[in-house]
Scaffold this active site. Sequence first.
Site, short mmCIF file in Angstrom:
data_model
loop_
_atom_site.label_atom_id
_atom_site.label_comp_id
_atom_site.label_asym_id
_atom_site.label_seq_id
_atom_site.Cartn_x
_atom_site.Cartn_y
_atom_site.Cartn_z
N LYS A 22 4.25 7.48 6.97
CA LYS A 22 5.41 7.29 7.87
C LYS A 22 6.10 8.63 8.08
CE LYS A 22 6.33 2.50 6.48
NZ LYS A 22 6.21 1.67 7.64
N HIS A 82 4.64 1.50 -2.72
CA HIS A 82 5.57 2.10 -1.76
C HIS A 82 6.87 2.58 -2.41
CE1 HIS A 82 2.63 0.34 0.74
NE2 HIS A 82 3.22 -0.81 0.98
N ASP A 85 3.01 -5.73 -4.82
CA ASP A 85 2.82 -5.52 -3.38
C ASP A 85 3.61 -4.31 -2.87
OD1 ASP A 85 1.87 -6.20 -0.82
OD2 ASP A 85 3.73 -7.26 -0.35
N LYS A 141 11.24 -9.94 0.28
CA LYS A 141 10.86 -10.59 1.54
C LYS A 141 11.94 -11.61 1.91
CE LYS A 141 5.96 -9.81 1.71
NZ LYS A 141 5.90 -8.79 2.78
N GLU A 176 12.56 -6.68 3.83
CA GLU A 176 11.78 -7.25 4.93
C GLU A 176 12.38 -8.59 5.31
OE1 GLU A 176 7.37 -6.46 4.87
OE2 GLU A 176 7.80 -6.74 2.75
N LYS A 192 -5.31 -0.94 -0.48
CA LYS A 192 -4.73 -1.69 -1.57
C LYS A 192 -5.19 -3.15 -1.49
CE LYS A 192 -0.51 -3.17 -1.05
NZ LYS A 192 0.88 -3.46 -0.63
N HIS A 214 0.36 3.33 2.77
CA HIS A 214 0.70 3.68 4.15
C HIS A 214 2.13 4.20 4.30
CE1 HIS A 214 2.53 -0.32 4.46
NE2 HIS A 214 3.09 0.06 5.60
N ARG A 270 -18.68 -9.90 6.89
CA ARG A 270 -19.58 -11.03 6.63
C ARG A 270 -19.78 -11.91 7.85
NH1 ARG A 270 -16.61 -12.72 1.18
NH2 ARG A 270 -14.93 -12.16 2.57
C1 BG6 Z 1 2.24 -3.82 2.85
C2 BG6 Z 1 2.52 -5.09 2.10
O1 BG6 Z 1 1.70 -2.85 2.00
O2 BG6 Z 1 3.44 -3.33 3.41
C3 BG6 Z 1 3.19 -6.12 2.99
O3 BG6 Z 1 1.32 -5.62 1.58
C4 BG6 Z 1 4.40 -5.53 3.67
O4 BG6 Z 1 3.56 -7.27 2.24
C5 BG6 Z 1 4.07 -4.20 4.33
O5 BG6 Z 1 4.88 -6.46 4.62
C6 BG6 Z 1 5.31 -3.52 4.85
O6 BG6 Z 1 4.95 -2.43 5.63
P1 BG6 Z 1 5.92 -1.86 6.75
O7 BG6 Z 1 5.21 -0.66 7.27
O8 BG6 Z 1 6.12 -2.95 7.75
O9 BG6 Z 1 7.19 -1.52 6.03
#
Ligand code: BG6
Length: 454
Positions: free
Chosen positions: A151, A209, A204, A305, A185, A117, A147, A13
């Site tokens: 990995k 994941h 999330d 987190k 994290e 996502k 994602h 945008r």
């Molecule tokens: C994302 C989440 O999908 O993955 C984030 O939305 C998170 O909140 C991230 O920090 C973590 O990814 P990675 O590759 O750093 O483990």
Amino acid sequence: MLPEQFGIVGVARSEQTTKAWIAAMKKAVQEHSRDEFKQDVWNGLAESMSYVATDFADDEGEDAVVEVLRGLDEQRGTAGNRVYYLAVPPAAFETIVTELGERRGAGDGWTRLIVEKPFGHDHASAEALNGILKQWFREDEVFRIDHYLGKETVQNMLALRFANGIFEPIWNRQFIDHVQITVAESIGVEGRAGFYESAGAIRDIFQNHLLQLIALTAMEPPIDFTADSVRNEKVKVLRSLHTPGPKSVVRGQYGRGFVEGDEVPGYRDEEGIAAESTTETYVAAKLYVDNWRWADTPFYVRAGKRLARRETTIAIQFQRAPHPPFAEIAGDGMRPNVLLIHVQPDEGVSLAIGAKVPGQGMSIRTVHMDFLYGGAFRTGLPEAYERLILDAMLGDATLFTRADEVDEQWELVDSIVAAWRRDRPVFPNYEAGTWGPRSADELIHRDGRSWRRH
Ligand code: BG6
């Protein structure tokens, strides 16, 4: 790895010129690329780049995009092939998919849609999104990103299990006591308050994941490594997952504390977060996979987190040796074997075994047999997204989430969230920089086990 016949069109945008956009992209590559910046490679890429400012609600916007894409077909020979990468707010999804679908020319080359996502916020909304996608695109044209699947270390779970003869015979309830998966994290919400407040750790990380890590750990060997064979096996695991009850899932939210030496604010004090927010930044659960291989073998999982450290691991804890023939004192150091998959950081695999301490007598201590990527391959690991975007361009959906997997993932999350609605959590309940709330320890202690402290 990119072909000559290639072009990138940025669509958003914000009003800006192609020139300004290319300059911003160059800066981003210079700052974040894991390889050294090479001006000649960049020049080749920059030539193919253009920017279109549009609001997708505005029909003329799509026409402008289509025009630029057709131009690329003529100038760069892209032959009508398209990869659309939808990193867009959920509210814009329907319009964009519909507009792209309506403008699909017949016989115009292939189209692939990478979808970021969040893919919905519950089962019903994800189903609705899948419905919209299905109207215009075939399932093999849709690439839902998780994602974690990109990995290297996550894919290595498949290599470890299915390229080695020694693990599979013991990869089951008879030899494994339990499995622990940690996605820890140290970062907080990083300015993503708008998204995170409505998502929380369960949507999330857990919904995608974490459940994918369970699926890869627990799945049956696929007959081959094609997208459908792998995903057929994963979805069976997701379908057979359940939590034994509301007490088997706990949630937490961080208060202020110290992470890696720095004082950090509590979640409720982060910018954009409601002062009374009940969004969870931590979730832990005990899950069972109801099938012959895994019945009664708990999978303990946790994600949070602002924990003590960034660390993602999968720990397979085997059963104790049935009878230690040593004197009691020697047996004290005997711990069960653990196969530890370090997803990140310090990527690798480590097997904990009991060994004799040198010297008189028979005293046992746990030592580790380690495989470290850095040492074994001496090459940097690619970013997950490098692999995934290339796979999507090649049409290989093996590492993407299929519609039925998403359905199953949401069904489990919906059942957990439904139970949460009945009570009001007392937050914050863990200090930033620790390993989460006390209730998570209680969850696993009740079974006479404990979380791994690394
Ligand atoms: C994302 C989440 O999908 O993955 C984030 O939305 C998170 O909140 C991230 O920090 C973590 O990814 P990675 O590759 O750093 O483990």
